[in-house]
Design a protein around this motif. Structure first.
Motif, PDB file in Angstrom:
ATOM      1  N   SER A 173     -38.537 -22.450 -11.658  1.00  0.00           N
ATOM      2  CA  SER A 173     -38.142 -21.682 -12.839  1.00  0.00           C
ATOM      3  C   SER A 173     -37.344 -20.475 -12.374  1.00  0.00           C
ATOM      4  O   SER A 173     -37.758 -19.755 -11.462  1.00  0.00           O
ATOM      5  N   LEU A 174     -36.204 -20.264 -12.981  1.00  0.00           N
ATOM      6  CA  LEU A 174     -35.345 -19.143 -12.621  1.00  0.00           C
ATOM      7  C   LEU A 174     -35.701 -17.904 -13.438  1.00  0.00           C
ATOM      8  O   LEU A 174     -36.148 -18.004 -14.579  1.00  0.00           O
ATOM      9  N   LEU A 175     -35.479 -16.745 -12.841  1.00  0.00           N
ATOM     10  CA  LEU A 175     -35.673 -15.494 -13.558  1.00  0.00           C
ATOM     11  C   LEU A 175     -34.423 -15.114 -14.343  1.00  0.00           C
ATOM     12  O   LEU A 175     -34.505 -14.439 -15.354  1.00  0.00           O
ATOM     13  N   LYS A 176     -33.276 -15.533 -13.833  1.00  0.00           N
ATOM     14  CA  LYS A 176     -31.993 -15.272 -14.511  1.00  0.00           C
ATOM     15  C   LYS A 176     -31.174 -16.536 -14.463  1.00  0.00           C
ATOM     16  O   LYS A 176     -30.819 -16.971 -13.370  1.00  0.00           O
ATOM     17  N   PRO A 177     -30.860 -17.128 -15.583  1.00  0.00           N
ATOM     18  CA  PRO A 177     -31.389 -16.784 -16.892  1.00  0.00           C
ATOM     19  C   PRO A 177     -32.854 -17.189 -17.009  1.00  0.00           C
ATOM     20  O   PRO A 177     -33.254 -18.250 -16.514  1.00  0.00           O
ATOM     21  N   LEU A 178     -33.620 -16.353 -17.649  1.00  0.00           N
ATOM     22  CA  LEU A 178     -35.059 -16.540 -17.768  1.00  0.00           C
ATOM     23  C   LEU A 178     -35.389 -17.892 -18.396  1.00  0.00           C
ATOM     24  O   LEU A 178     -34.835 -18.253 -19.434  1.00  0.00           O
ATOM     25  N   GLY A 179     -36.235 -18.635 -17.700  1.00  0.00           N
ATOM     26  CA  GLY A 179     -36.689 -19.918 -18.210  1.00  0.00           C
ATOM     27  C   GLY A 179     -35.816 -21.106 -17.835  1.00  0.00           C
ATOM     28  O   GLY A 179     -36.206 -22.242 -18.045  1.00  0.00           O
ATOM     29  N   ALA A 180     -34.633 -20.837 -17.292  1.00  0.00           N
ATOM     30  CA  ALA A 180     -33.770 -21.948 -16.866  1.00  0.00           C
ATOM     31  C   ALA A 180     -34.391 -22.622 -15.640  1.00  0.00           C
ATOM     32  O   ALA A 180     -35.198 -22.034 -14.922  1.00  0.00           O
ATOM     33  N   LYS A 181     -33.995 -23.857 -15.412  1.00  0.00           N
ATOM     34  CA  LYS A 181     -34.505 -24.604 -14.264  1.00  0.00           C
ATOM     35  C   LYS A 181     -33.498 -24.555 -13.122  1.00  0.00           C
ATOM     36  O   LYS A 181     -32.295 -24.662 -13.326  1.00  0.00           O
TER      37      LYS A 181
END
Length: 99
Positions: free
Chosen positions: A53-61
């Motif tokens: 899970s990525l922090l930027k963009p939040l929630g992106a994989k």
């Protein structure tokens, strides 16, 4: 298409020039092109990919590979993000962690 470009909403640590390419003549480093070639060949060969899970963009994989290039060097850390008709290179650098 593929791209590795820093942005406020998509920070990157894309540093192929700081990673020694074991296949390059005279101990050269990776270029953007050879970095993408390595990624493609490793994916085609079935390299292990871990979803994060990525922090930027939040929630992106994001998708991470930790690649062993040479036994005496740290692992190569590669992170990708998929977009609409685009693959974003988020990371291409030596891992701070040993295997």
């Amino acid at each position: 298409m593929r791209r590795a470009k820093f942005g406020i909403t998509r920070p990157t640590r894309w540093q192929p020039g700081s990673v020694r390419n074991p296949n390059a003549w005279a101990e050269g480093a990776f270029t953007d092109e050879t970095a993408w070639d390595l990624i493609a060949s490793r994916l085609e060969a079935g390299e292990t990919v871990t979803e994060v899970s990525l922090l930027k963009p939040l929630g992106a994989k994001g998708y991470v590979m930790k690649i062993s290039l040479e036994s005496d060097m740290p692992l190569l850390y590669v992170k990708l993000q998929l977009g609409a008709k685009m693959v974003f290179g988020r990371s291409f650098h030596y891992s701070e962690r040993r295997q």
